[in-house]
Structure formats: structure tokens, C-alpha cells
Design a protein around this motif. Sequence first.
Motif, PDB file in Angstrom:
ATOM      1  N   ARG A 110       1.773 -16.883  43.789  1.00 40.92           N
ATOM      2  CA  ARG A 110       1.058 -17.525  44.900  1.00 40.92           C
ATOM      3  C   ARG A 110       1.918 -18.624  45.536  1.00 40.92           C
ATOM      4  NH1 ARG A 110      -3.361 -17.995  40.836  1.00 40.92           N
ATOM      5  NH2 ARG A 110      -4.858 -16.305  41.174  1.00 40.92           N
ATOM      6  N   GLU A 111       3.194 -18.582  45.291  1.00 45.49           N
ATOM      7  CA  GLU A 111       4.076 -19.669  45.715  1.00 45.49           C
ATOM      8  C   GLU A 111       3.982 -19.974  47.203  1.00 45.49           C
ATOM      9  OE1 GLU A 111       5.881 -17.937  41.958  1.00 45.49           O
ATOM     10  OE2 GLU A 111       4.914 -17.154  43.783  1.00 45.49           O
ATOM     11  N   ASP A 113       1.315 -19.334  49.178  1.00 41.90           N
ATOM     12  CA  ASP A 113      -0.069 -19.408  49.649  1.00 41.90           C
ATOM     13  C   ASP A 113      -0.569 -20.835  49.813  1.00 41.90           C
ATOM     14  OD1 ASP A 113      -0.069 -16.663  49.567  1.00 41.90           O
ATOM     15  OD2 ASP A 113      -1.071 -16.537  47.615  1.00 41.90           O
ATOM     16  N   TYR A 114       0.064 -21.776  49.112  1.00 43.51           N
ATOM     17  CA  TYR A 114      -0.373 -23.176  49.111  1.00 43.51           C
ATOM     18  C   TYR A 114       0.848 -24.078  49.133  1.00 43.51           C
ATOM     19  CZ  TYR A 114      -4.601 -20.929  47.255  1.00 43.51           C
ATOM     20  OH  TYR A 114      -5.688 -20.108  47.055  1.00 43.51           O
ATOM     21  N   ASN A 115       0.620 -25.371  49.283  1.00 42.76           N
ATOM     22  CA  ASN A 115       1.668 -26.362  49.071  1.00 42.76           C
ATOM     23  C   ASN A 115       1.493 -26.880  47.649  1.00 42.76           C
ATOM     24  OD1 ASN A 115       3.928 -27.645  49.999  1.00 42.76           O
ATOM     25  ND2 ASN A 115       2.850 -29.310  51.027  1.00 42.76           N
ATOM     26  N   TRP A 116       2.383 -26.479  46.756  1.00 44.69           N
ATOM     27  CA  TRP A 116       2.228 -26.718  45.327  1.00 44.69           C
ATOM     28  C   TRP A 116       2.990 -27.963  44.867  1.00 44.69           C
ATOM     29  CZ3 TRP A 116      -0.909 -24.000  42.118  1.00 44.69           C
ATOM     30  CH2 TRP A 116      -1.341 -22.740  42.533  1.00 44.69           C
ATOM     31  N   THR A 117       2.448 -28.597  43.850  1.00 48.64           N
ATOM     32  CA  THR A 117       3.259 -29.527  43.065  1.00 48.64           C
ATOM     33  C   THR A 117       4.179 -28.700  42.184  1.00 48.64           C
ATOM     34  OG1 THR A 117       1.745 -29.555  41.170  1.00 48.64           O
ATOM     35  CG2 THR A 117       1.338 -31.162  42.950  1.00 48.64           C
ATOM     36  N   ASP A 118       5.088 -29.365  41.498  1.00 48.88           N
ATOM     37  CA  ASP A 118       5.841 -28.656  40.467  1.00 48.88           C
ATOM     38  C   ASP A 118       4.866 -28.184  39.388  1.00 48.88           C
ATOM     39  OD1 ASP A 118       8.236 -29.171  41.744  1.00 48.88           O
ATOM     40  OD2 ASP A 118       8.629 -31.000  40.606  1.00 48.88           O
ATOM     41  N   PRO A 119       5.129 -27.054  38.754  1.00 52.03           N
ATOM     42  CA  PRO A 119       4.265 -26.625  37.645  1.00 52.03           C
ATOM     43  C   PRO A 119       4.369 -27.601  36.487  1.00 52.03           C
ATOM     44  CG  PRO A 119       6.229 -25.267  37.748  1.00 52.03           C
ATOM     45  CD  PRO A 119       6.250 -26.126  38.968  1.00 52.03           C
ATOM     46  N   TYR A 120       3.294 -27.751  35.731  1.00 53.97           N
ATOM     47  CA  TYR A 120       3.298 -28.679  34.606  1.00 53.97           C
ATOM     48  C   TYR A 120       2.939 -28.026  33.277  1.00 53.97           C
ATOM     49  CZ  TYR A 120      -1.702 -28.765  35.783  1.00 53.97           C
ATOM     50  OH  TYR A 120      -2.997 -28.403  36.094  1.00 53.97           O
ATOM     51  N   VAL A 223       2.621 -17.001  33.256  1.00 53.00           N
ATOM     52  CA  VAL A 223       2.492 -17.771  34.493  1.00 53.00           C
ATOM     53  C   VAL A 223       2.730 -19.252  34.229  1.00 53.00           C
ATOM     54  CG1 VAL A 223       0.851 -16.125  35.473  1.00 53.00           C
ATOM     55  CG2 VAL A 223      -0.005 -18.086  34.175  1.00 53.00           C
ATOM     56  N   GLN A 224       2.822 -20.002  35.324  1.00 50.22           N
ATOM     57  CA  GLN A 224       2.882 -21.454  35.244  1.00 50.22           C
ATOM     58  C   GLN A 224       1.768 -22.050  36.097  1.00 50.22           C
ATOM     59  OE1 GLN A 224       7.088 -22.284  36.255  1.00 50.22           O
ATOM     60  NE2 GLN A 224       7.375 -22.824  34.102  1.00 50.22           N
ATOM     61  N   ILE A 225       1.278 -23.210  35.665  1.00 51.90           N
ATOM     62  CA  ILE A 225       0.122 -23.853  36.283  1.00 51.90           C
ATOM     63  C   ILE A 225       0.569 -25.061  37.095  1.00 51.90           C
ATOM     64  CG2 ILE A 225      -2.024 -25.113  35.788  1.00 51.90           C
ATOM     65  CD1 ILE A 225      -2.155 -23.437  33.172  1.00 51.90           C
ATOM     66  N   GLY A 226       0.004 -25.215  38.281  1.00 53.53           N
ATOM     67  CA  GLY A 226       0.315 -26.358  39.130  1.00 53.53           C
ATOM     68  C   GLY A 226      -0.926 -26.876  39.842  1.00 53.53           C
ATOM     69  N   ILE A 227      -0.709 -27.805  40.773  1.00 57.69           N
ATOM     70  CA  ILE A 227      -1.786 -28.350  41.603  1.00 57.69           C
ATOM     71  C   ILE A 227      -1.551 -27.851  43.019  1.00 57.69           C
ATOM     72  CG2 ILE A 227      -2.974 -30.436  42.396  1.00 57.69           C
ATOM     73  CD1 ILE A 227      -1.688 -31.913  40.017  1.00 57.69           C
ATOM     74  N   ALA A 228      -2.555 -27.224  43.619  1.00 61.64           N
ATOM     75  CA  ALA A 228      -2.405 -26.580  44.920  1.00 61.64           C
ATOM     76  C   ALA A 228      -3.069 -27.387  46.025  1.00 61.64           C
ATOM     77  CB  ALA A 228      -3.003 -25.177  44.886  1.00 61.64           C
ATOM     78  N   PHE A 229      -2.313 -27.678  47.086  1.00 58.37           N
ATOM     79  CA  PHE A 229      -2.822 -28.307  48.298  1.00 58.37           C
ATOM     80  C   PHE A 229      -2.761 -27.289  49.432  1.00 58.37           C
ATOM     81  CE2 PHE A 229      -1.588 -31.793  45.627  1.00 58.37           C
ATOM     82  CZ  PHE A 229      -2.429 -32.848  45.946  1.00 58.37           C
ATOM     83  N   TYR A 230      -3.480 -27.567  50.508  1.00 60.52           N
ATOM     84  CA  TYR A 230      -3.445 -26.669  51.658  1.00 60.52           C
ATOM     85  C   TYR A 230      -2.015 -26.572  52.169  1.00 60.52           C
ATOM     86  CZ  TYR A 230      -5.050 -24.271  55.871  1.00 60.52           C
ATOM     87  OH  TYR A 230      -5.253 -23.342  56.859  1.00 60.52           O
TER      88      TYR A 230
END
Length: 276
Positions: A110-111, A113-120, A223-230
Motif C-alpha cells: 500500500r506504499e 495509497d497513503y502518506n506513510w511514516t516509516d514502518p515501526y 509485512v511491516q506496520i506504519g502510520i498512514a496519513f492522507y
Amino acid sequence: MNKSFLQKIAAFMAVFFVGVLTASGCKGGENTSESSVLPEIVVGSDYYAPYIYLDETGSFVGIDVELITEICKHIGYKARFKHIEWQEKNDLLEKGEIDCLMGSFSCTGRENDYNWTDPYMNSRQVVAVPEDSDINEIGDLKGKRVAVQSTTKPDEIFSGRAGVKMTVPELGSLNCFPNMTYIFAAINEGYVDAIAGHEVVLREYMKTSSVKLRILDEPLLEVQIGIAFYKDTHSELISKINATLRLMKNSGDMAKIVSSYGLNPDVYLVDYEKNR
């Protein structure tokens, strides 16, 4: 899926689904206990223990709750948590009703699809089946009934919309439910042969499941988990969050949070040095 089937699942859910996620099913509003002086980050998520859920007092708790709360302390914000229907997440982001998405949300595939933070965090999308099932690997799902949460990565994988190249067998039926509660009820009552989701979430449920389940050794996807912004928004804020993620990783604060939920930091935390 017909309406009567969904109604049966809902009825059984009330009786058979107990434990951590039952507590999180209580009606909970937004966290408004903190001072309103600091700017807010409104975090949208459904209930997804152990990442974000409600405790017995109706307060938001979980790995992601503790993580973003600590991040906000570092960057001069406060987090406000809003329970959402996961299928509506993109509309809520676009309308600005929430600022970001959390709750073990995987950025893999989904890289763009959103403005992501780095995965944590690292995670695995896996399949769980009854202990006595003859399903032992992903290929054995051919012709079987599988339950997933709608618009999640397992839904995308089995629907061919995962954003990554992979092959899965043709299922007998793919049953998409609005939240994990329905999925657990479906496997408990034998309406489906298998369920799929984040490994940590499934293992949390298995602690209180009325049916003995086992997780297949072969994962659906790592997978890796991050924080997704618009998309194309909050770039400055994301930079601050990224810097704080590294600070918390180096200080051991992230490890403390993850360890408190019984997870091994060496396995589940992203190695930023390795990923440079």
C-alpha cells in the motif's frame, strides 16, 4: 454473503466471543481527558487487540495507543483516538474527520495509497484453522471457506488486490466481515474452515477461544506496520514522527512497550539500521 448467515454470526458472537476483544466491544467515545492546549492528532482505528482496543473502563489501550501517545509527548501534540468502521477509513481520511490510521495497519503493498511514516513493527499475515483440521499449508485452502475482515490485507490477498505479486489457491468462498469479532464467531461455530489476519491479533484471540486453533507455519505474507496519513499531506508532521520513532527505538522505549504485551522486540521491531 446472505443476510441470514450474517445474522446467525452476530447472534453467536454475543454468546461465544469473550476476553480482551469483548471488553473492547463496549461503546467508547473519543479520549478527551487531556488538556486541549496542545494540537491534536486524531487517530482512527477499529478495535484490534493488542494494538488498539478498550479496557474495562472504556479507555483506549494497546501497543499503538502507547506508541503514538509517547510520540506525541516528544513532538508537542496530543493523541485523540476515534473508533471507526474500517471499511470507511479512506472516506474519513479524505474528509479530514481523522488525521491518520493505526491499528496494526500494514504499509506493505500500500506504499502509494497513503502518506506513510516509516514502518515501526514487523508482522505476518497468517491463517488459523481448527486444531484437528486437515489444512496444513496455504495450498490446502483450495475449495475451502475462509473468513477475513473486509478491506484488510488478507481480503486483498485472496481477492487478488494485494499490491504484491503472489499466488493463492482458489477458495470455495471468501467471507468478508466488518470486524474481527464476526470472524472469530464464524470459526467458533464452524461456518468457515479458516480465518486470516495479523499473527499477533490471532494469537491474542486464541488465548480465550472456545475452539482450539493452530496457525499455519507458512505465512500468507510478511509485512511491516506504519502510520498512514492522507496522500500528499502532513509531510512535516511525518518527519517529526519518523525522527521520534528512531529516538524511541534507540532509547529502548519502543522495546518496553512491545515487551509489555508479551512480544519479542528483536522479532517485531523494525531494525532501522538494517533498513537504511
